[in-house]
Design a protein around this motif. Structure first.
Motif, mmCIF file in Angstrom:
data_model
loop_
_atom_site.group_PDB
_atom_site.id
_atom_site.type_symbol
_atom_site.label_atom_id
_atom_site.label_comp_id
_atom_site.label_asym_id
_atom_site.label_seq_id
_atom_site.Cartn_x
_atom_site.Cartn_y
_atom_site.Cartn_z
ATOM 1 N N CYS A 82 0.834 -1.200 0.000
ATOM 2 C CA CYS A 82 0.000 0.000 0.000
ATOM 3 C C CYS A 82 0.870 1.253 0.000
ATOM 4 C CB CYS A 82 -0.902 -0.020 1.226
ATOM 5 S SG CYS A 82 -2.088 1.316 1.259
ATOM 6 N N VAL A 83 0.626 2.134 -0.950
ATOM 7 C CA VAL A 83 1.315 3.426 -1.000
ATOM 8 C C VAL A 83 0.646 4.362 0.010
ATOM 9 C CG1 VAL A 83 1.934 5.381 -2.475
ATOM 10 C CG2 VAL A 83 1.849 3.076 -3.439
ATOM 11 N N PRO A 84 1.410 5.110 0.793
ATOM 12 C CA PRO A 84 0.803 6.049 1.754
ATOM 13 C C PRO A 84 -0.211 6.962 1.059
ATOM 14 C CG PRO A 84 3.162 5.911 2.123
ATOM 15 C CD PRO A 84 2.879 5.128 0.877
ATOM 16 N N PRO A 85 -1.445 7.039 1.569
ATOM 17 C CA PRO A 85 -2.497 7.822 0.906
ATOM 18 C C PRO A 85 -2.127 9.283 0.655
ATOM 19 C CG PRO A 85 -3.448 6.430 2.602
ATOM 20 C CD PRO A 85 -1.957 6.331 2.749
ATOM 21 N N GLU A 86 -1.335 9.884 1.562
ATOM 22 C CA GLU A 86 -0.974 11.290 1.367
ATOM 23 C C GLU A 86 -0.141 11.491 0.103
ATOM 24 O OE1 GLU A 86 1.727 9.415 4.515
ATOM 25 O OE2 GLU A 86 -0.439 9.556 4.120
ATOM 26 N N LYS A 87 0.551 10.449 -0.364
ATOM 27 C CA LYS A 87 1.314 10.541 -1.610
ATOM 28 C C LYS A 87 0.408 10.469 -2.835
ATOM 29 C CE LYS A 87 5.891 8.861 -0.261
ATOM 30 N NZ LYS A 87 6.992 7.939 -0.618
ATOM 31 N N LEU A 88 -0.784 9.931 -2.641
ATOM 32 C CA LEU A 88 -1.690 9.721 -3.768
ATOM 33 C C LEU A 88 -2.756 10.796 -3.910
ATOM 34 C CD1 LEU A 88 -2.327 5.886 -3.297
ATOM 35 C CD2 LEU A 88 -0.705 6.966 -4.864
ATOM 36 N N PHE A 89 -3.242 11.312 -2.780
ATOM 37 C CA PHE A 89 -4.461 12.116 -2.823
ATOM 38 C C PHE A 89 -4.320 13.572 -2.413
ATOM 39 C CE2 PHE A 89 -5.955 7.695 -2.011
ATOM 40 C CZ PHE A 89 -6.672 7.524 -3.184
ATOM 41 N N VAL A 94 -14.729 5.414 -3.120
ATOM 42 C CA VAL A 94 -13.905 5.852 -1.992
ATOM 43 C C VAL A 94 -13.527 4.681 -1.090
ATOM 44 C CG1 VAL A 94 -13.824 7.288 0.077
ATOM 45 C CG2 VAL A 94 -14.858 8.187 -2.011
ATOM 46 N N VAL A 95 -14.511 3.847 -0.755
ATOM 47 C CA VAL A 95 -14.234 2.712 0.134
ATOM 48 C C VAL A 95 -13.129 1.813 -0.445
ATOM 49 C CG1 VAL A 95 -15.224 0.697 1.293
ATOM 50 C CG2 VAL A 95 -16.550 2.808 1.129
ATOM 51 N N PRO A 96 -13.159 1.485 -1.749
ATOM 52 C CA PRO A 96 -12.074 0.654 -2.300
ATOM 53 C C PRO A 96 -10.713 1.351 -2.303
ATOM 54 C CG PRO A 96 -13.997 0.620 -3.747
ATOM 55 C CD PRO A 96 -14.207 1.723 -2.762
ATOM 56 N N HIS A 97 -10.709 2.682 -2.206
ATOM 57 C CA HIS A 97 -9.473 3.456 -2.280
ATOM 58 C C HIS A 97 -8.848 3.734 -0.909
ATOM 59 C CE1 HIS A 97 -11.162 4.149 -6.231
ATOM 60 N NE2 HIS A 97 -10.125 4.841 -6.618
ATOM 61 N N THR A 98 -9.480 3.277 0.149
ATOM 62 C CA THR A 98 -9.038 3.631 1.495
ATOM 63 C C THR A 98 -8.390 2.436 2.190
ATOM 64 O OG1 THR A 98 -10.872 5.219 1.647
ATOM 65 C CG2 THR A 98 -9.785 4.589 3.706
ATOM 66 N N PRO A 99 -7.072 2.473 2.431
ATOM 67 C CA PRO A 99 -6.411 1.336 3.091
ATOM 68 C C PRO A 99 -7.081 0.937 4.401
ATOM 69 C CG PRO A 99 -4.769 2.856 2.241
ATOM 70 C CD PRO A 99 -6.110 3.519 2.052
ATOM 71 N N SER A 114 -11.967 1.542 9.267
ATOM 72 C CA SER A 114 -12.038 2.786 10.039
ATOM 73 C C SER A 114 -12.976 3.780 9.368
ATOM 74 C CB SER A 114 -10.633 3.387 10.188
ATOM 75 O OG SER A 114 -10.674 4.624 10.874
ATOM 76 N N LEU A 115 -12.920 3.861 8.041
ATOM 77 C CA LEU A 115 -13.837 4.746 7.309
ATOM 78 C C LEU A 115 -15.285 4.354 7.595
ATOM 79 C CD1 LEU A 115 -13.610 5.882 3.611
ATOM 80 C CD2 LEU A 115 -15.720 4.888 4.481
ATOM 81 N N HIS A 174 -2.769 1.658 -7.422
ATOM 82 C CA HIS A 174 -2.447 1.893 -6.012
ATOM 83 C C HIS A 174 -3.560 2.596 -5.241
ATOM 84 C CE1 HIS A 174 1.546 1.516 -8.034
ATOM 85 N NE2 HIS A 174 1.669 0.629 -7.072
ATOM 86 N N GLU A 175 -4.290 3.494 -5.897
ATOM 87 C CA GLU A 175 -5.407 4.140 -5.228
ATOM 88 C C GLU A 175 -6.505 3.123 -4.903
ATOM 89 O OE1 GLU A 175 -3.822 5.381 -7.793
ATOM 90 O OE2 GLU A 175 -3.966 7.570 -7.939
ATOM 91 N N HIS A 176 -6.626 2.109 -5.763
ATOM 92 C CA HIS A 176 -7.704 1.126 -5.661
ATOM 93 C C HIS A 176 -7.185 -0.085 -4.885
ATOM 94 C CE1 HIS A 176 -11.158 -0.995 -8.029
ATOM 95 N NE2 HIS A 176 -11.347 -0.991 -6.730
ATOM 96 N N VAL A 177 -7.124 0.062 -3.568
ATOM 97 C CA VAL A 177 -6.494 -0.943 -2.703
ATOM 98 C C VAL A 177 -7.303 -2.231 -2.655
ATOM 99 C CG1 VAL A 177 -5.624 -1.396 -0.373
ATOM 100 C CG2 VAL A 177 -5.543 0.931 -1.304
ATOM 101 N N TYR A 178 -8.632 -2.102 -2.700
ATOM 102 C CA TYR A 178 -9.507 -3.257 -2.525
ATOM 103 C C TYR A 178 -10.402 -3.467 -3.748
ATOM 104 C CZ TYR A 178 -8.080 -2.634 2.313
ATOM 105 O OH TYR A 178 -7.326 -2.487 3.445
ATOM 106 N N ASN A 179 -10.707 -4.726 -4.010
ATOM 107 C CA ASN A 179 -11.623 -5.113 -5.081
ATOM 108 C C ASN A 179 -12.738 -5.934 -4.442
ATOM 109 O OD1 ASN A 179 -10.057 -4.491 -7.872
ATOM 110 N ND2 ASN A 179 -8.612 -5.102 -6.279
ATOM 111 N N PHE A 180 -13.918 -5.335 -4.356
ATOM 112 C CA PHE A 180 -14.994 -5.925 -3.557
ATOM 113 C C PHE A 180 -15.968 -6.761 -4.374
ATOM 114 C CE2 PHE A 180 -13.870 -2.309 -0.799
ATOM 115 C CZ PHE A 180 -13.816 -2.949 0.433
#
Length: 411
Positions: free
Chosen positions: A58-65, A171-176, A180-181, A216-222
């Motif tokens: 996982c790339v740190p979200p602050e680097k992506l968004f 958004v949910v798939p993009h959040t490591p 928590s979200l 990388h933004e798309h951390v999860y595939n639901f």
């Protein structure tokens, strides 16, 4: 490295396949920035406990968004979709929406909330991108610049109170830390309130060999199975679910707090049954999909080579979305394959695509010759792109990578 399931904390994850090391797909570069570019692994893993599919690293979200170049308003098709979402929310509410408070998580440039303002003045957004918050302000949309997680959600509720509607698109798939979200959303949702989320639907994407939703933004595939598992964990329940054509096929899920008396529609049970029948809960089925993905680069390159021989001018790319950057990098296409890429997003024009460094330009960058060959990287906006080409009276060939490799004559 994130070798623990984000949905259930299970540690026995099985590797499905890797797309190699790819830079963040929305980090378009100036020529002077190429030397500092960094790639990160894109490898997918499967959790046998809750059936969630996720990235291993996982790339740190602050680097992506924090400074994001994808705009909700950049595509006419997406604008129309957001109008439809606003109307959907209004129609779904049993009472008048004008008296309700609405929160959008990942509100981008405020396009959706600007449409929801036609139904209620009580709208607010939260998005980590400072540059997009400024765009939202121009639309009169109040935006908190932060990642929506349990802690920031609690602070928001102290300031704004709870919300009658919460909307989170892709958004949910993009959040490591998506658990928590969701816990934050549970705390921010008023009794009797509703939440709606959308995201790429893994059964119709990866299961069919469409790997371009993996970035990388798309951390999860639901799947609906993995979503249902997560919702029970955080105190939410699925009331309804539908599969929609957006983004190459997405889910739209309606949620409520677990103390809400409304019962789930028959769609939930139906889709859970269909997923099981298709083998979505079986790693062997996913392994077969991986074979399709591994074969794709050679198939695309062979078709491009064939079309290049027939064309008097170099091939041009159409659209530079995240999914297109994934295709370019996984298939190792560069300026030997595409002369440049046309994209409507002004923030991307004059920059280079991540990883393969193909220039991005607007429609007026250079005259387009008759018989021009295009690779449609924004294939999920196929109708819109063909309409634009016809409006410009362009004649040639359009190569469309998904849902299956297809050659279309234009003009």
């Amino acid at each position: 490295m994130m070798r623990k399931c984000g949905g259930c904390d299970h540690t026995d994850l099985q590797s499905l396949f890797s797309l190699g090391d790819i830079p963040p797909v929305n980090a378009f570069l100036l020529p002077s920035e190429v030397k500092n570019e960094i790639g990160y692994p894109l490898e997918l893993f499967f959790c046998k406990e809750c059936t969630l599919i996720q990235l291993g690293d996982c790339v740190p979200p602050e680097k992506l968004f924090s400074n994001y170049l994808h705009l909700s308003s950049a595509s006419e098709s997406n604008i129309q979709h957001l109008k439809e979402v606003a109307d959907w929310v209004a129609e779904r509410d049993s009472k008048k929406l004008q008296d309700k408070k609405v929160l959008e998580i990942g509100s981008n440039d405020g396009t959706l909330l600007s449409f929801l303002k036609n139904h209620t003045a009580n709208v607010v957004g939260m998005d980590p991108a400072q540059n997009l918050a400024a765009e939202a302000k121009k639309r009169g949309v109040r935006t908190y610049t932060d990642f929506f997680l349990q802690e920031s959600a609690a602070k928001l509720v102290k300031t704004e109170g709870q919300f009658d509607w919460i909307v989170a698109l892709n958004v949910v798939p993009h959040t490591p830390q998506f658990i928590s979200l969701l816990k934050g959303a549970r705390g921010a949702l008023a009794p009797g309130g509703r939440m709606m989320i959308e995201g790429a639907y893994v059964v119709e994407t990866i299961l069919n060999g469409q790997f371009d939703t993996i970035y990388h933004e798309h951390v999860y595939n639901f799947s609906i199975h993995s979503l249902n598992y997560a919702m029970k964990r955080v105190g939410l329940q699925i009331l309804d679910v539908e599969i929609i054509p957006t983004q190459g096929t997405s889910f739209r899920v309606l949620l409520a707090r677990d103390d809400d008396p409304e019962q789930a529609s028959g769609n939930l049970k139906k889709l859970l049954g269909e997923e099981k029948q298709k083998g979505m809960t079986d790693v062997k089925t996913l392994a077969k999909a991986a074979e399709k993905i591994k074969a794709f680069p050679d198939q695309l390159k062979a078709k491009l080579k064939e079309l290049r021989k027939k064309s008097a001018s170099p091939i041009i790319g159409l659209g530079a979305p995240a999914r297109g950057v994934v295709i370019l990098n996984y298939c190792k296409l560069n300026t030997d394959d595409l002369q440049y890429i046309i994209d409507d997003t002004v923030l991307k024009q004059g920059r280079l695509t991540p990883g393969v460094h193909i220039p991005v330009a607007g429609w007026d960058h250079a005259p387009i010759q008759p018989g021009q060959v295009f690779l449609l990287l924004s294939w999920n906006y196929r109708k819109e792109m063909i309409k634009k080409l016809n409006q410009r009276q362009i004649q040639g060939t359009l190569l469309i990578p998904f849902p299956h490799l297809e050659e279309v004559k234009i003009g």
